[in-house]
Design a protein around this motif. Structure first.
Motif, PDB file in Angstrom:
ATOM      1  N   LYS A 169       0.831  -1.207   0.000  1.00 33.97           N
ATOM      2  CA  LYS A 169       0.000   0.000   0.000  1.00 33.97           C
ATOM      3  C   LYS A 169       0.867   1.260   0.000  1.00 33.97           C
ATOM      4  N   LEU A 174       2.627   1.640  -3.453  1.00 32.38           N
ATOM      5  CA  LEU A 174       1.715   2.079  -4.511  1.00 32.38           C
ATOM      6  C   LEU A 174       1.339   3.553  -4.341  1.00 32.38           C
ATOM      7  N   TYR A 213       4.355   5.523  -5.410  1.00 32.72           N
ATOM      8  CA  TYR A 213       4.549   5.425  -6.873  1.00 32.72           C
ATOM      9  C   TYR A 213       3.596   6.360  -7.606  1.00 32.72           C
ATOM     10  N   HIS A 214       2.362   6.468  -7.117  1.00 25.73           N
ATOM     11  CA  HIS A 214       1.361   7.311  -7.775  1.00 25.73           C
ATOM     12  C   HIS A 214       1.307   8.718  -7.187  1.00 25.73           C
ATOM     13  N   ILE A 219      -6.125   1.016  -4.745  1.00 28.61           N
ATOM     14  CA  ILE A 219      -4.825   0.685  -4.131  1.00 28.61           C
ATOM     15  C   ILE A 219      -5.008  -0.296  -2.986  1.00 28.61           C
ATOM     16  N   SER A 234      -3.591  -4.104  -2.967  1.00 30.34           N
ATOM     17  CA  SER A 234      -2.688  -4.434  -1.857  1.00 30.34           C
ATOM     18  C   SER A 234      -3.220  -5.630  -1.074  1.00 30.34           C
TER      19      SER A 234
END
Length: 346
Positions: A220, A223, A226-227, A236, A240
């Motif tokens: 989590k 991600l 990353y975003h 997400i 996850s």
């Protein structure tokens, strides 16, 4: 943006955590139960279920032992039908018995599963918040420890209740006779008999929970980073949950095979009124599986378990996180409305 900030606990009350987990538990069971009902019907078609035999029923939240009733030809798992596969079974059950048949046997299991899930998720959130505030630089291990402890607590509370539920079913008694069933179990076998099957449950569920929560928080956080998001979205948390659930399910599969064998054995001993006989130990069951099927026997049912666990974990955690986010936003808005009132009065 660090992943540590992403995993900061939202400020909601324990009661709101309980409501969020309860909603997630019910939604998960509604989505996952049809898969298990179809699986059981296909198994019953291949090997008819006779008196005293047990089968494992999973509603996506926890496993339950169901005892076949003698002479009850109307039981949902004995309903006639010839299915050629999973999709064919879905279509024929809906057409011939109605769509509600896909949730056969669900209500009695929710009596145990929903409280167990509420205890588990609420305890996890409380423990992880407390541990993160005290562990300093090692706070990334807090989800692992909190997940393990929360699972021990919920399993310890629910294990005797599930054993009593199986006993009530096998002896075809009502919940009005609950006190008598508990009294006879304690008198005949002692207090510890109420926790038969606790060992294999802990052996599977504690490592699963520890790995699940650790990997969930890591995935989590990664991600979100990353975003470039400060808070996780529904997508997400869903991804996850599915990824971390899959990893934990694969790693603990041998323990799941052993636990299922022992659950069925305990249920059948109760159905035959041989509960005083000592059930096989975890090690004995493991040795028997290896002797019968080789080491590969400990990994039997790999794909069915993955298909069941991954969506269950994804639906449960994403619904739970959505519920927490809803309550956090509501609490935040409530606090903002109180600030002007407090300022003007002072």
């Amino acid at each position: 943006m660090s992943s540590q900030k992403v995993s900061e606990p939202v400020h909601i009350t324990p009661f709101q955590q309980m409501v969020a987990s309860c909603s997630g538990a019910i939604l998960t069971s509604l989505f996952v139960t049809p898969l298990d009902v179809v699986k059981i019907r296909l198994q019953a078609q291949k090997t008819p279920l006779s008196k005293g035999k047990c089968f494992v029923y999973c509603n996506g939240l926890m496993d339950h032992i169901c005892v076949c009733e003698n002479g009850n030809v109307k039981a949902w798992y004995k309903a006639p039908g010839h299915f050629t596969g999973t999709l064919d079974a879905f279509i024929k059950i809906i057409r011939g018995e109605g769509i509600t048949s896909l949730w056969s046997g669900l209500p009695p299991t929710l009596v145990m599963a929903v409280p167990a899930t509420v205890i588990y998720f609420t305890c996890y959130d409380q423990l992880v918040a407390m541990m993160k505030s005290r562990m300093g630089e090692r706070d990334d291990l807090a989800p692992l420890l909190a997940g393990a402890l929360a699972r021990v607590g919920s399993a310890t509370v629910i294990s005797p209740l599930e054993l009593i539920r199986t006993k009530l079913q096998s002896e075809r008694q009502s919940y009005k006779e609950l006190s008598g069933v508990i009294r006879s179990s304690v008198v005949n076998d002692g207090w510890l008999s109420l926790w038969r099957g606790w060992g294999p449950t802990i052996l599977r569920d504690v490592p699963f929970s520890a790995m699940y929560w650790y990997n969930y928080e890591k995935v989590k956080g990664w991600l979100c980073e990353y975003h470039g998001m400060r808070a996780p979205t529904f997508t997400i948390t869903f991804i996850s949950g599915a990824v971390s659930g899959s990893i934990a399910a694969i790693a603990t599969l041998p323990f799941d095979v052993v636990k299922t064998r022992r659950q069925v054995e305990l249920g059948e001993l109760q159905a035959l009124k041989l509960s005083s006989r000592a059930p096989s130990s975890t090690l004995q069951v493991m040795r028997r599986i290896v002797a019968e099927n080789g080491a590969a026997g400990l990994f039997a049912g790999f794909m069915p378990r993955l298909i069941k666990v991954a969506p269950a974990c994804a639906i449960m955690i994403s619904t739970y996180e959505y519920g927490k986010a809803f309550f956090a936003k509501r609490n935040s808005e409530h606090e903002r409305t109180l600030v002007p009132l407090h300022t003007s009065s002072s």
